[in-house]
Design a protein around this motif. Structure first.
Motif, PDB file in Angstrom:
ATOM      1  N   GLN A 258      -7.438 -34.353  23.592  1.00  0.00           N
ATOM      2  CA  GLN A 258      -6.609 -35.345  24.227  1.00  0.00           C
ATOM      3  C   GLN A 258      -5.011 -35.048  24.132  1.00  0.00           C
ATOM      4  O   GLN A 258      -4.063 -35.255  25.003  1.00  0.00           O
ATOM      5  CB  GLN A 258      -6.874 -36.680  23.760  1.00  0.00           C
ATOM      6  N   GLU A 259      -4.698 -34.729  22.921  1.00  0.00           N
ATOM      7  CA  GLU A 259      -3.271 -34.403  22.811  1.00  0.00           C
ATOM      8  C   GLU A 259      -2.626 -33.260  23.421  1.00  0.00           C
ATOM      9  O   GLU A 259      -1.574 -32.957  24.122  1.00  0.00           O
ATOM     10  CB  GLU A 259      -3.150 -34.087  21.102  1.00  0.00           C
ATOM     11  N   ARG A 260      -3.436 -32.455  23.980  1.00  0.00           N
ATOM     12  CA  ARG A 260      -3.093 -31.250  24.794  1.00  0.00           C
ATOM     13  C   ARG A 260      -3.359 -31.513  26.209  1.00  0.00           C
ATOM     14  O   ARG A 260      -2.894 -30.700  27.136  1.00  0.00           O
ATOM     15  CB  ARG A 260      -4.260 -29.985  24.241  1.00  0.00           C
ATOM     16  N   GLY A 261      -3.808 -32.766  26.388  1.00  0.00           N
ATOM     17  CA  GLY A 261      -3.797 -33.161  28.060  1.00  0.00           C
ATOM     18  C   GLY A 261      -5.023 -32.649  28.694  1.00  0.00           C
ATOM     19  O   GLY A 261      -4.941 -32.507  29.869  1.00  0.00           O
ATOM     20  N   GLN A 262      -6.033 -32.206  28.048  1.00  0.00           N
ATOM     21  CA  GLN A 262      -7.232 -31.578  28.593  1.00  0.00           C
ATOM     22  C   GLN A 262      -7.928 -32.668  29.512  1.00  0.00           C
ATOM     23  O   GLN A 262      -7.967 -33.753  28.953  1.00  0.00           O
ATOM     24  CB  GLN A 262      -7.964 -30.859  27.605  1.00  0.00           C
ATOM     25  N   PRO A 263      -8.569 -32.341  30.526  1.00  0.00           N
ATOM     26  CA  PRO A 263      -9.264 -33.245  31.574  1.00  0.00           C
ATOM     27  C   PRO A 263     -10.453 -33.758  30.579  1.00  0.00           C
ATOM     28  O   PRO A 263     -11.112 -32.919  29.873  1.00  0.00           O
ATOM     29  CB  PRO A 263      -9.684 -32.490  32.597  1.00  0.00           C
ATOM     30  N   ASP A 264     -10.882 -34.841  30.999  1.00  0.00           N
ATOM     31  CA  ASP A 264     -11.991 -35.511  30.557  1.00  0.00           C
ATOM     32  C   ASP A 264     -12.254 -35.673  28.948  1.00  0.00           C
ATOM     33  O   ASP A 264     -12.995 -35.909  28.197  1.00  0.00           O
ATOM     34  CB  ASP A 264     -13.487 -34.694  30.763  1.00  0.00           C
TER      35      ASP A 264
END
Length: 348
Positions: A258-264
């Motif tokens: 989530q911190e890296r902005g990855q989808p899902d």
């Protein structure tokens, strides 16, 4: 019959025993509970007065942290036990009067307390003289559930109070994780990832590295020595300890995604929180309903003393963790998060 109990607590192992006994009592009566914590006035001490003058926010944090920890654990125990509860706290140098005042304030019809008895020194806020004074001034019925110094099962009670207290700490963290995840999904925003990381760190440092190994080394091992009746359950619990470690790692990985902005990644966080919470709730329920009662039946007083020494020996890792957020301060932050849920009773 009594319908609303005022349960006075302190932050010693006896306080945990008082919570458990009050919940059994309330369930039998169909009553509700107000848990109450009377905090001493820190400004009355030289050190407290100095802290107040130098840093009022730090003073406030130091004053609030014990009540957050005690009351949050108690309210989680009530939720697990299916008892309706609320919580309250006040600052007073006259705890017996504060307890009685709280009972009237909440329209309680019974005071539920425990006493440390005739023990040297000041052991907790509800020491013997407080209970004695309360019996002198109370205009409501007072139920003294336990006198620690007279209790034949004091060693077992002290040991299990610490073990169950750690279970309530774990429960508080799990509820905090679920609440933060739910708030994120409802608001469509990322949850408080830093706080969730702190919660994951707590689960990794305390239950995984301290609590579980000591359960296996002391309670499980000693019970196996007395009887083989519960070996299959103990084997399963030890397997679950290993599984919980993997589930904690999965949640940590989802938070990092989530911190890296990855989808899902938000979906992954929700799934990981639910899997971890479900596994730990099932695990603690099995221990508390099967193994701990069996250990009470079989372990000797000397063995319980060994268990108590083992569990009381370690410092909570978050006190010295690099995050510099002590466990009681973490409880304060969880309590703040839970206040957003009107269905959850939190300290007033």
């Amino acid at each position: 019959m009594y319908k609303h109990l005022l349960v006075a607590l302190d932050d010693t192992p006896l306080g945990v025993t008082t919570v458990n006994r009050s919940l059994e009592f309330a369930r039998a009566l169909g009553a509700r509970i107000t848990f109450f914590y009377a905090a001493p006035d820190l400004t009355a001490t030289g050190e407290g007065a100095l802290l107040f003058s130098l840093d009022r926010q730090a003073f406030s944090d130091e004053s609030d942290m014990p009540r957050h920890a005690v009351l949050l654990k108690a309210s989680n125990a009530a939720r697990i036990g299916g008892v309706v509860c609320s919580t309250d706290a006040s600052i007073s140098d006259h705890p017996a009067q504060a307890i009685l005042d709280a009972a009237h304030r909440h329209a309680c019809d019974l005071l539920f307390v425990s006493s440390h008895g005739r023990l040297p020194g000041l052991r907790g806020w509800l020491h013997g003289s407080v209970t004695h004074r309360l019996l002198q001034i109370a205009d409501l019925p007072v139920h003294v559930a336990s006198i620690e110094s007279n209790d034949d099962e004091a060693d077992a009670n002290r040991a299990l109070a610490i073990v169950l207290g750690e279970h309530r700490s774990i429960a508080a963290v799990l509820n905090g994780l679920q609440q933060l995840d739910q708030a994120g999904r409802i608001n469509g925003k990322a949850p408080d990832l830093r706080l969730m990381h702190l919660m994951v760190d707590y689960l990794r440092q305390c239950p995984a590295k301290l609590h579980h190994p000591k359960e296996e080394t002391f309670i499980f091992r000693l019970l196996r020595q007395h009887t083989g009746e519960h070996n299959a359950v103990l084997d399963e619990l030890e397997r679950q300890h290993t599984l919980e470690n993997a589930l904690i790692d999965s949640l940590s990985d989802a938070l990092s995604r989530q911190e890296r902005g990855q989808p899902d990644s938000q979906t992954a966080i929700s799934a990981a929180v639910q899997r971890l919470s479900g596994a730990i709730w099932e695990h603690m329920s099995l221990e508390e309903s099967v193994i701990f009662p069996a250990a009470r039946r079989h372990l000797s007083s000397a063995e319980w003393s060994t268990v108590y020494q083992a569990f009381s020996a370690h410092e909570d890792p978050l006190r010295t963790h690099p995050s510099e957020v002590p466990v009681k301060q973490l409880f304060a932050r969880i309590a703040t998060a839970l206040r957003q849920d009107p269905s959850d009773p939190s300290p007033e």
